[in-house]
Design a protein around this motif. Sequence first.
Motif, mmCIF file in Angstrom:
data_model
loop_
_atom_site.group_PDB
_atom_site.id
_atom_site.type_symbol
_atom_site.label_atom_id
_atom_site.label_comp_id
_atom_site.label_asym_id
_atom_site.label_seq_id
_atom_site.Cartn_x
_atom_site.Cartn_y
_atom_site.Cartn_z
ATOM 1 N N LEU A 132 6.663 10.427 15.945
ATOM 2 C CA LEU A 132 7.777 10.367 15.002
ATOM 3 C C LEU A 132 7.455 9.433 13.832
ATOM 4 O O LEU A 132 7.706 9.765 12.667
ATOM 5 C CB LEU A 132 9.035 9.898 15.728
ATOM 6 N N GLU A 133 6.879 8.282 14.135
ATOM 7 C CA GLU A 133 6.499 7.344 13.070
ATOM 8 C C GLU A 133 5.394 7.925 12.190
ATOM 9 O O GLU A 133 5.363 7.685 10.976
ATOM 10 C CB GLU A 133 6.059 6.023 13.686
ATOM 11 N N LEU A 134 4.499 8.716 12.794
ATOM 12 C CA LEU A 134 3.429 9.342 12.021
ATOM 13 C C LEU A 134 3.983 10.379 11.045
ATOM 14 O O LEU A 134 3.479 10.521 9.929
ATOM 15 C CB LEU A 134 2.404 9.977 12.964
ATOM 16 N N ILE A 135 5.016 11.105 11.450
ATOM 17 C CA ILE A 135 5.664 12.044 10.527
ATOM 18 C C ILE A 135 6.205 11.290 9.317
ATOM 19 O O ILE A 135 5.999 11.699 8.164
ATOM 20 C CB ILE A 135 6.805 12.803 11.236
ATOM 21 N N SER A 136 6.876 10.179 9.560
ATOM 22 C CA SER A 136 7.417 9.372 8.462
ATOM 23 C C SER A 136 6.294 8.834 7.575
ATOM 24 O O SER A 136 6.420 8.817 6.343
ATOM 25 C CB SER A 136 8.243 8.207 9.017
ATOM 26 N N LEU A 137 5.206 8.404 8.202
ATOM 27 C CA LEU A 137 4.053 7.918 7.434
ATOM 28 C C LEU A 137 3.513 9.022 6.521
ATOM 29 O O LEU A 137 3.264 8.797 5.333
ATOM 30 C CB LEU A 137 2.968 7.429 8.398
ATOM 31 N N ALA A 138 3.309 10.228 7.089
ATOM 32 C CA ALA A 138 2.776 11.343 6.296
ATOM 33 C C ALA A 138 3.726 11.708 5.168
ATOM 34 O O ALA A 138 3.287 12.015 4.036
ATOM 35 C CB ALA A 138 2.540 12.555 7.202
ATOM 36 N N ASN A 139 5.018 11.659 5.430
ATOM 37 C CA ASN A 139 6.003 11.940 4.392
ATOM 38 C C ASN A 139 5.903 10.918 3.266
ATOM 39 O O ASN A 139 6.014 11.255 2.087
ATOM 40 C CB ASN A 139 7.402 11.941 5.006
ATOM 41 N N GLY A 140 5.669 9.662 3.632
ATOM 42 C CA GLY A 140 5.478 8.628 2.619
ATOM 43 C C GLY A 140 4.231 8.859 1.786
ATOM 44 O O GLY A 140 4.244 8.676 0.561
ATOM 45 N N LEU A 141 3.146 9.278 2.421
ATOM 46 C CA LEU A 141 1.926 9.595 1.675
ATOM 47 C C LEU A 141 2.196 10.697 0.652
ATOM 48 O O LEU A 141 1.754 10.620 -0.500
ATOM 49 C CB LEU A 141 0.811 10.026 2.632
ATOM 50 N N ALA A 142 2.919 11.722 1.092
ATOM 51 C CA ALA A 142 3.231 12.836 0.188
ATOM 52 C C ALA A 142 4.117 12.397 -0.971
ATOM 53 O O ALA A 142 4.095 12.999 -2.048
ATOM 54 C CB ALA A 142 3.900 13.963 0.976
ATOM 55 N N GLN A 143 4.894 11.342 -0.745
ATOM 56 C CA GLN A 143 5.755 10.821 -1.810
ATOM 57 C C GLN A 143 5.031 9.825 -2.712
ATOM 58 O O GLN A 143 5.601 9.370 -3.713
ATOM 59 C CB GLN A 143 6.992 10.158 -1.186
ATOM 60 N N GLY A 144 3.772 9.478 -2.339
ATOM 61 C CA GLY A 144 2.961 8.679 -3.243
ATOM 62 C C GLY A 144 2.757 7.232 -2.872
ATOM 63 O O GLY A 144 2.463 6.407 -3.741
ATOM 64 N N HIS A 145 2.852 6.909 -1.571
ATOM 65 C CA HIS A 145 2.587 5.516 -1.202
ATOM 66 C C HIS A 145 2.090 5.425 0.236
ATOM 67 O O HIS A 145 2.484 6.198 1.107
ATOM 68 C CB HIS A 145 3.846 4.655 -1.369
ATOM 69 N N TYR A 146 1.185 4.477 0.448
ATOM 70 C CA TYR A 146 0.742 4.159 1.795
ATOM 71 C C TYR A 146 1.866 3.442 2.538
ATOM 72 O O TYR A 146 2.880 3.058 1.946
ATOM 73 C CB TYR A 146 -0.502 3.269 1.755
ATOM 74 N N LEU A 147 1.668 3.229 3.832
ATOM 75 C CA LEU A 147 2.681 2.554 4.626
ATOM 76 C C LEU A 147 2.939 1.140 4.103
ATOM 77 O O LEU A 147 4.047 0.610 4.220
ATOM 78 C CB LEU A 147 2.235 2.511 6.094
ATOM 79 N N SER A 148 1.926 0.538 3.511
ATOM 80 C CA SER A 148 2.069 -0.810 2.953
ATOM 81 C C SER A 148 2.936 -0.840 1.700
ATOM 82 O O SER A 148 3.368 -1.905 1.267
ATOM 83 C CB SER A 148 0.687 -1.367 2.597
ATOM 84 N N GLY A 149 3.148 0.338 1.096
ATOM 85 C CA GLY A 149 3.856 0.412 -0.171
ATOM 86 C C GLY A 149 2.927 0.602 -1.354
ATOM 87 O O GLY A 149 3.376 0.894 -2.471
ATOM 88 N N ARG A 150 1.601 0.455 -1.122
ATOM 89 C CA ARG A 150 0.629 0.634 -2.209
ATOM 90 C C ARG A 150 0.662 2.067 -2.719
ATOM 91 O O ARG A 150 0.694 3.016 -1.938
ATOM 92 C CB ARG A 150 -0.763 0.269 -1.703
ATOM 93 N N ALA A 151 0.651 2.210 -4.034
ATOM 94 C CA ALA A 151 0.834 3.528 -4.645
ATOM 95 C C ALA A 151 -0.396 4.409 -4.481
ATOM 96 O O ALA A 151 -1.537 3.926 -4.459
ATOM 97 C CB ALA A 151 1.172 3.377 -6.121
ATOM 98 N N ILE A 152 -0.157 5.708 -4.372
ATOM 99 C CA ILE A 152 -1.213 6.728 -4.396
ATOM 100 C C ILE A 152 -0.926 7.613 -5.603
ATOM 101 O O ILE A 152 0.129 8.237 -5.689
ATOM 102 C CB ILE A 152 -1.207 7.593 -3.125
ATOM 103 N N GLU A 153 -1.873 7.685 -6.516
ATOM 104 C CA GLU A 153 -1.653 8.460 -7.741
ATOM 105 C C GLU A 153 -2.863 9.314 -8.047
ATOM 106 O O GLU A 153 -3.951 8.782 -8.286
ATOM 107 C CB GLU A 153 -1.366 7.515 -8.916
#
Length: 313
Positions: free
Chosen positions: A127-148
Amino acid sequence: MSRLSELIGSGQGPIVTAEAPSVDGGTLADFHERIAEPAEWVDAMNITDNTAAHAHASNVAVAIALAQAGVEPILQVVCRDKNRLALQSDIVGAALHGIENVCCITGDSVSAGDEPDAKPVFDLDGLELISLANGLAQGHYLSGRAIEPPPRLFIGAVDSAVAPPFDERAERAAKKIEAGARFLQLQISYFPERLGAFVEELDRRGLMSRVALLPTIVLLKGAGGLRFMDERVPGVTVPPETIERIEQADDESEAAYELALEQARAALATPGIRGIHLTDFRRDGALSRLCQDLGLTRKEEREAHAHGSELSV
């Protein structure tokens, strides 16, 4: 967009996915030969991640090989063996190669495998991994660091309609859907009435429009495989009368095939089910036979029909 996401988003179906064989050696040519039969039929193919707690070739490496062979991969990512840094690396690295479909899994205990002294990680759960992957797709690592730019991901998971406690199954699935899972590949079930009840409960919660359910159909050679799943596979129960029916048949192999066909027909006839997920332990042509007996067409024909429909709009 991945073809799987387009199919699910468009309401087309039935959708067919399958489990790719694990890789323990050989060449790319050997791998291509092993996937040739399911590749004719399926819309996408799962690449497992050290399935059943056994070491195999890297999930990302095999997913890239599958994509290069012209088959759409679903990258399974399992929490058992990797911490959150490695999990994010797998997903973002695969996306670099155009692999968008991700299936998030907690994973079996290491005691299920052949190296029980391995140290389990379980930094996150499914369940936490789903949330993590959703965050990646929204443009940020779990730490909050941006992915662009952010990776394009189509996120799914596995679940069960029948594993105890039964009254909690829909609640667990609902949490995964709320976290961002858009498809759920359901564990094999030998209780079709429980699948129907599971779907009805998700529908009551207003979630069926947000997820595609793909029950697993397992192709086995006989009663021995059923007995193994009943005794050794977590979350799977096979009724004794089902094992006895196959064991006492004049042609055990044919009876096992007919059981899988019955299960597939029952699953596809269940309102709300979008397709099936195939696991083929026979590798004797039964997968193709099953698809034909279900009235499915080969992937190439389905794609050509879909393309023709787009041109006529």
